[in-house]
Design an enzyme around this catalytic site. Structure first.
Site, PDB file in Angstrom:
ATOM      1  N   GLY A 265       0.792  -1.224   0.000  1.00  0.00           N
ATOM      2  CA  GLY A 265       0.000   0.000   0.000  1.00  0.00           C
ATOM      3  C   GLY A 265       0.820   1.267   0.000  1.00  0.00           C
ATOM      4  O   GLY A 265       2.059   1.257   0.032  1.00  0.00           O
ATOM      5  N   GLU A 288       7.892  -9.223   1.901  1.00  0.00           N
ATOM      6  CA  GLU A 288       6.956 -10.034   1.139  1.00  0.00           C
ATOM      7  C   GLU A 288       6.857  -9.445  -0.261  1.00  0.00           C
ATOM      8  O   GLU A 288       7.341 -10.015  -1.219  1.00  0.00           O
ATOM      9  CB  GLU A 288       5.636  -9.963   1.901  1.00  0.00           C
TER      10      GLU A 288
HETATM   11  N1  COA Z   1     -11.724   3.195   8.433  1.00  0.00           N
HETATM   12  C1  COA Z   1     -12.219   3.119   7.177  1.00  0.00           C
HETATM   13  N2  COA Z   1     -11.478   3.316   6.060  1.00  0.00           N
HETATM   14  C2  COA Z   1     -10.183   3.650   6.242  1.00  0.00           C
HETATM   15  C3  COA Z   1      -9.611   3.783   7.520  1.00  0.00           C
HETATM   16  C4  COA Z   1     -10.444   3.540   8.648  1.00  0.00           C
HETATM   17  N3  COA Z   1      -9.964   3.634   9.881  1.00  0.00           N
HETATM   18  N4  COA Z   1      -8.306   4.123   7.373  1.00  0.00           N
HETATM   19  C5  COA Z   1      -8.067   4.184   6.048  1.00  0.00           C
HETATM   20  N5  COA Z   1      -9.195   3.910   5.371  1.00  0.00           N
HETATM   21  C6  COA Z   1      -9.373   3.862   3.922  1.00  0.00           C
HETATM   22  C7  COA Z   1      -8.751   5.057   3.211  1.00  0.00           C
HETATM   23  O1  COA Z   1      -9.616   6.178   3.263  1.00  0.00           O
HETATM   24  C8  COA Z   1      -8.582   4.506   1.806  1.00  0.00           C
HETATM   25  O2  COA Z   1      -9.843   4.504   1.187  1.00  0.00           O
HETATM   26  P1  COA Z   1     -10.013   4.771  -0.399  1.00  0.00           P
HETATM   27  O3  COA Z   1      -9.344   3.579  -1.054  1.00  0.00           O
HETATM   28  O4  COA Z   1     -11.489   4.814  -0.597  1.00  0.00           O
HETATM   29  O5  COA Z   1      -9.287   6.056  -0.671  1.00  0.00           O
HETATM   30  C9  COA Z   1      -8.207   3.030   2.049  1.00  0.00           C
HETATM   31  O6  COA Z   1      -8.628   2.752   3.402  1.00  0.00           O
HETATM   32  C10 COA Z   1      -6.721   2.756   1.908  1.00  0.00           C
HETATM   33  O7  COA Z   1      -6.029   3.633   2.748  1.00  0.00           O
HETATM   34  P2  COA Z   1      -4.660   4.337   2.383  1.00  0.00           P
HETATM   35  O8  COA Z   1      -4.523   5.479   3.347  1.00  0.00           O
HETATM   36  O9  COA Z   1      -4.549   4.647   0.925  1.00  0.00           O
HETATM   37  O10 COA Z   1      -3.605   3.236   2.854  1.00  0.00           O
HETATM   38  P3  COA Z   1      -2.893   2.012   2.149  1.00  0.00           P
HETATM   39  O11 COA Z   1      -2.971   1.994   0.672  1.00  0.00           O
HETATM   40  O12 COA Z   1      -1.543   2.017   2.738  1.00  0.00           O
HETATM   41  O13 COA Z   1      -3.740   0.737   2.667  1.00  0.00           O
HETATM   42  C11 COA Z   1      -4.527  -0.885   4.267  1.00  0.00           C
HETATM   43  C12 COA Z   1      -3.983   0.547   4.014  1.00  0.00           C
HETATM   44  C13 COA Z   1      -4.645  -1.099   5.772  1.00  0.00           C
HETATM   45  C14 COA Z   1      -5.906  -1.037   3.618  1.00  0.00           C
HETATM   46  C15 COA Z   1      -3.534  -1.904   3.613  1.00  0.00           C
HETATM   47  O14 COA Z   1      -2.235  -1.648   4.071  1.00  0.00           O
HETATM   48  C16 COA Z   1      -3.898  -3.337   3.948  1.00  0.00           C
HETATM   49  O15 COA Z   1      -4.752  -3.929   3.317  1.00  0.00           O
HETATM   50  N6  COA Z   1      -3.248  -3.925   4.978  1.00  0.00           N
HETATM   51  C17 COA Z   1      -3.515  -5.272   5.441  1.00  0.00           C
HETATM   52  C18 COA Z   1      -2.623  -6.283   4.798  1.00  0.00           C
HETATM   53  C19 COA Z   1      -1.179  -6.082   5.117  1.00  0.00           C
HETATM   54  O16 COA Z   1      -0.794  -5.426   6.075  1.00  0.00           O
HETATM   55  N7  COA Z   1      -0.334  -6.649   4.286  1.00  0.00           N
HETATM   56  C20 COA Z   1       1.085  -6.435   4.381  1.00  0.00           C
HETATM   57  C21 COA Z   1       1.799  -7.629   4.795  1.00  0.00           C
HETATM   58  S1  COA Z   1       3.392  -7.703   4.059  1.00  0.00           S
END
Ligand code: COA
Length: 508
Positions: A265, A288
């Site tokens: 992300g 990863e």
């Molecule tokens: N509640 C609801 N939505 C939320 C939120 C919350 N507390 N915090 C962030 N979001 C939303 C953002 O608004 C964004 O929405 P959009 O796509 O509609 O714009 C979306 O989540 C993604 O957030 P972003 O700030 O762009 O972060 P990111 O691209 O870094 O993704 C995760 C964040 C958590 C979704 C992503 O890292 C993930 O899926 N993690 C779990 C898996 C993981 O950790 N894998 C790594 C292992 S190597």
């Protein structure tokens, strides 16, 4: 030219169209496909399958390494082909089907899937569909931009379909290191003690007689949609770099920090970008997914080696990397995900794990997956594999989301992926909370003072102070613990009218 890619001449007779190959997949089957974080997925056969299913409905249980690119999860979902899906996804259409209960999604630690297949706790694939750059003289499969679960899927499946993708550079051959752990109870330690150790083979060793079809394709991986760092993610990176500098000064980390793992992300990528401006050098990654930041760090001379299980790049950098693979050859390894994410290795190497939270609470519990505790976002991915076993486990997030209607720091997380026991450091653009060695009441003060957005800070202090009056090791007001989430559901925002009290530092 095409036939050069199938060096086992006995397999030339297995070349067929994607439509023909898709006929091996029957109703009710479990299918294992290559693909990890939208890299190296089989492309033509799933697409042909989706077309076929529209006319002749069938349902499969689909397992992959992680997410698929080229809209394949969308196409398969829309065709109605998916009854079950595991262990990770990032697609909007599939996410909707999962949250509507139409597709049963098994959200799993990414290191565990093949371990459960090995031990027959999960049904082994009937058919594996694996993207390759080549098939060797022995009939072994050379993967492309991801290894994921491909090796074990091919080893466990009754039948294997290979998609040879001509759009991938043949120079990918040699980057992979395929090591398959032996069976319990006589398993020996995974013999990997340095990030750059090679412990396996460069191709997936299977009996070539299992290869029932070979399909040629010429379609690229999807580009990563990672966005450049913004002010908030740059601030998160700055807080973390200062923390690392202090850890080195205190001799709790070596000068090059130790192997870094960074999650998927925008935020994790931006945090790694932050290291570009730091004085750190000779960094290594044992991670990863390898994103843009990995290659920017290598190009800047800051990162000397990266071990991962897939490479997914944005359009900005994709050609620069894949057209110059020789430049990176001695700095890269791609491994099966059970090895890139292996708890034994994470603990042995002393990994610094940096993953992204959707939300975390004042005591340090982290929700990475469920919006408002119910709606699946992507999945836990490898974050749990790393967080539980890291030398230091870091979670980052922006302190607010959706224009401030959501506070990413909440009184109690609405779903727990990582418990307080697996979380050492929390970072938002507001600051960094170091939770190591702190009791829950001390953790809450650290989190409120350093991580919560100013618009929510007073409300959080108020919650915590009233909870402390009620007592407990981990004080809570159970009837209010999810009130921020319910306010969001009912009113579209977690905000409420601020109490008219002047700000003060919490103490309990
Ligand atoms: N509640 C609801 N939505 C939320 C939120 C919350 N507390 N915090 C962030 N979001 C939303 C953002 O608004 C964004 O929405 P959009 O796509 O509609 O714009 C979306 O989540 C993604 O957030 P972003 O700030 O762009 O972060 P990111 O691209 O870094 O993704 C995760 C964040 C958590 C979704 C992503 O890292 C993930 O899926 N993690 C779990 C898996 C993981 O950790 N894998 C790594 C292992 S190597």
């Amino acid at each position: 030219m095409q036939l050069d890619r199938i060096r086992h001449s006995g397999l030339h007779s297995k070349i067929m169209s994607a439509e023909q190959a898709s006929e091996f997949i029957k109703d009710g089957m479990t299918v294992g496909m290559s693909g990890f974080t939208r890299a190296g997925e089989a492309k033509a056969v799933p697409k042909a399958l989706a077309e076929r299913v529209k006319k002749h409905p069938l349902k499969i249980s689909l397992m992959t390494g992680a997410s698929l690119g080229n809209d394949l999860d969308k196409l398969l979902t829309e065709s109605g082909a998916l009854s079950r899906r595991m262990p990770f996804q990032v697609d909007t259409t599939l996410r909707k089907a999962i949250n509507n209960g139409e597709v049963m999604f098994i959200d799993q630690h990414l290191s565990e899937t093949v371990e459960q297949l090995r031990n027959h706790q999960l049904t082994r694939p009937d058919v594996a569909v694996i993207e390759a750059v080549a098939i060797t003289e022995e009939g072994h499969i050379v993967p492309t931009t991801s290894v994921g679960n491909s090796a074990s899927f091919a080893i466990f499946a009754k039948q294997v379909i290979v998609e040879i993708n001509l759009s991938h550079q043949p120079e990918l051959e040699g980057l992979h290191d395929i090591y398959i752990p032996s069976y319990r109870p006589t398993r020996t330690p995974v013999p990997l003690t340095q990030v750059d150790d090679r412990i396996g083979s460069t191709a997936i060793p299977i009996d070539p007689a299992k290869i029932v079809g070979i399909v040629f394709t010429n379609q690229s991986d999807s580009f990563s949609t990672v966005t450049p760092p913004d002010e908030d993610t740059a601030n998160i990176a700055r807080h973390l770099v200062s923390f690392f500098e202090n850890e080195v000064a205190q001799e709790r980390m070596p000068a090059n920090l130790g192997p870094l793992q960074a999650g998927i992300g925008n935020i994790a990528n931006a945090v790694m970008m932050g290291l570009l401006e730091s004085d750190f050098k000779d960094l290594t990654m044992y991670s990863e997914v390898l994103q843009d930041s990995t290659f920017d760090l290598i190009d800047a001379g800051k990162l000397s080696f990266a071990s991962g299980c897939s490479i997914i790049l944005s359009e900005r950098i994709n050609a620069q990397v894949f057209d110059n693979l020789d430049k990176y050859r001695d700095k890269l390894i791609l491994r099966p995900q059970e090895i890139s994410n292996h708890p034994e290795i994470a603990r042995r190497l002393g990994i610094i794990a940096i993953n992204t939270a959707l939300e975390f609470d004042i005591y340090g519990n982290v929700n990475s997956t469920h919006v408002c505790g119910t709606r699946m976002m992507n999945g836990i991915g490898g974050s749990g594999d790393f967080a539980r076993n890291a030398h230091v486990s870091v979670f980052v997030t922006k302190s607010i989301a959706k224009n401030g209607d959501i506070s990413s720091v909440v009184p109690m997380v609405s779903h727990v992926d990582h418990t307080e026991h697996d979380v050492d450091i929390l970072v938002t653009e507001q600051g960094l909370a170091d939770l190591r060695g702190l009791a829950p009441r001390e953790r809450a003060i650290e989190v409120i003072n350093h991580c919560v957005h100013p618009e929510y800070r007073e409300a959080m202090r108020d919650y915590f102070e009233r909870a402390c009056l009620r007592g407990g090791h981990t004080p809570h007001l159970l009837e209010e613990a999810f009130s921020w989430h319910t306010r969001l559901e009912e009113q579209g925002s977690m905000k409420k009218v601020q109490p008219a009290v002047p700000p003060k530092l919490v103490s309990c």
